[in-house]
Enzyme design. Structure first.
Site, PDB file in Angstrom:
ATOM      1  N   SER A  80       1.406  -1.309  -0.135  1.00 38.19           N
ATOM      2  CA  SER A  80      -0.396  -0.171  -0.129  1.00 38.19           C
ATOM      3  C   SER A  80       0.718   1.419  -0.069  1.00 38.19           C
ATOM      4  O   SER A  80       1.715   0.968   0.429  1.00 38.19           O
ATOM      5  CB  SER A  80      -0.563   0.010   1.340  1.00 38.19           C
ATOM      6  OG  SER A  80      -1.514   1.666   1.188  1.00 38.19           O
ATOM      7  N   TYR A 140      -2.736  -0.924  10.738  1.00 32.08           N
ATOM      8  CA  TYR A 140      -1.574  -1.355   9.202  1.00 32.08           C
ATOM      9  C   TYR A 140      -1.200  -0.925   8.589  1.00 32.08           C
ATOM     10  O   TYR A 140      -0.131  -1.161   7.818  1.00 32.08           O
ATOM     11  CB  TYR A 140      -3.274  -0.587   8.512  1.00 32.08           C
ATOM     12  CG  TYR A 140      -3.752  -0.607   7.271  1.00 32.08           C
ATOM     13  CD1 TYR A 140      -3.781  -2.384   6.512  1.00 32.08           C
ATOM     14  CD2 TYR A 140      -3.260  -0.074   5.945  1.00 32.08           C
ATOM     15  CE1 TYR A 140      -4.228  -2.336   5.519  1.00 32.08           C
ATOM     16  CE2 TYR A 140      -3.520  -0.049   5.182  1.00 32.08           C
ATOM     17  CZ  TYR A 140      -3.722  -0.831   4.364  1.00 32.08           C
ATOM     18  OH  TYR A 140      -4.364  -1.249   3.135  1.00 32.08           O
TER      19      TYR A 140
END
Length: 290
Positions: A141, A154
């Site tokens: 990501s 995360y």
């Protein structure tokens, strides 16, 4: 699109929805023999209806060692003496909340799924990958380069995957096994709804002091996440990057997917930390004072 031919076999984790599902469908159309990792039989049957007979649903829970071993044995038996052309490590969750009050068990869960589970799966399938000089593609990501408040767990998991991808790429270089990481920006996938539901569940269990200190900031972050989830780009765009990483003669080590990811990663490279912090806080609409 490339003509349908036999590209070999590929395993994709987290193929029930989102990036994993889009990649499974696209690679099936290209001609790959896809083993699509799902956690429920119903998800596998739904995916099977969208693909050809080449696709095989594979029950796989990346947190369960026995499940991983069983999945690897299933694929090995199906391929017989043939190796694996690719492994796409996509399974993941989003744990959110203020780090001051976040239960440590939730942080462990985040890292267990998004980091340890990815390496456990890679270890299990590497013997098959080595047979075919296959490739490993990790789904990262832009949050593996740029951290944001209340998504610390995360972001930490995605930062970790950047480091592990780099290490693995160098370690496997002697056998010609390419390792790439995909760094998407905001993708329109069910993970947004799932992450908000999970975040709300965690938030509702936090002590009153957490609500007193962080309610305004968490509400602002949730509102921004809702908007981003609705305005992201389709998962099929990421599937194209996955296919390139699998088929290119010289795949990229990193694939930055999406204009937002390109901008975020570029800003993180050129801006001082405190200026980047200020821009992120303003973008999220976080209150200046509690």
């Amino acid at each position: 699109m490339a003509s349908k031919q036999n590209f070999g076999a590929v395993v994709i984790t987290g193929a029930s929805s989102g990036i994993g599902e889009a990649s499974a469908i696209y690679l099936d159309k290209l001609g790959y023999q896809v083993f699509a990792g799902v956690r429920r039989d119903a998800d596998g049957e739904q995916l099977r209806r969208k693909t050809s007979v080449r696709l095989t649903p594979l029950l796989l829970d990346v947190r369960d060692e026995a499940s991983i071993i069983a999945a690897a044995n299933t694929v090995s038996a199906a391929l017989n003496t043939v190796g694996l052309a690719g492994l796409v490590n996509n399974a993941g969750i989003v744990v959110a909340g203020p780090l001051e009050f976040l239960p440590v068990a939730e942080l462990r869960k985040q890292l267990e799924v998004n980091v340890i589970g990815q390496i456990a799966v890679t270890q299990a399938f590497l013997p098959l990958l080595r047979k075919a000089q296959g490739r490993v593609i990790n789904i990262g990501s832009d949050n593996g380069k740029v951290s944001v408040p209340f998504l610390g767990p995360y972001c930490a998991s995605k930062f970790a995957m950047e480091a592990l991808t780099d290490a693995l790429r160098m370690e496997l270089q002697p056998w010609g096994i390419e390792v790439s990481i995909i760094e998407p920006g905001t993708v329109t996938t069910p993970i947004w709804d799932k992450s908000i539901t999970l975040a709300d569940d965690i938030w509702n269990k936090l002590p009153p002091q957490a609500h007193k200190l962080y309610s305004a900031a968490v509400d602002a972050t949730r509102n921004t996440a809702n908007k981003l989830g609705k305005n992201g780009f389709p998962a099929e765009v990421v599937a194209l990057a996955v296919a390139h990483a699998l088929t290119a003669k010289k795949p990229k080590t990193r694939y930055v997917v999406g204009l937002d990811a390109q901008i975020n990663i570029w800003l993180a490279k050129i801006l001082p930390d405190r200026l980047l912090d200020k821009l992120i806080i303003q973008y999220l609409g976080l209150p200046k004072n509690p």
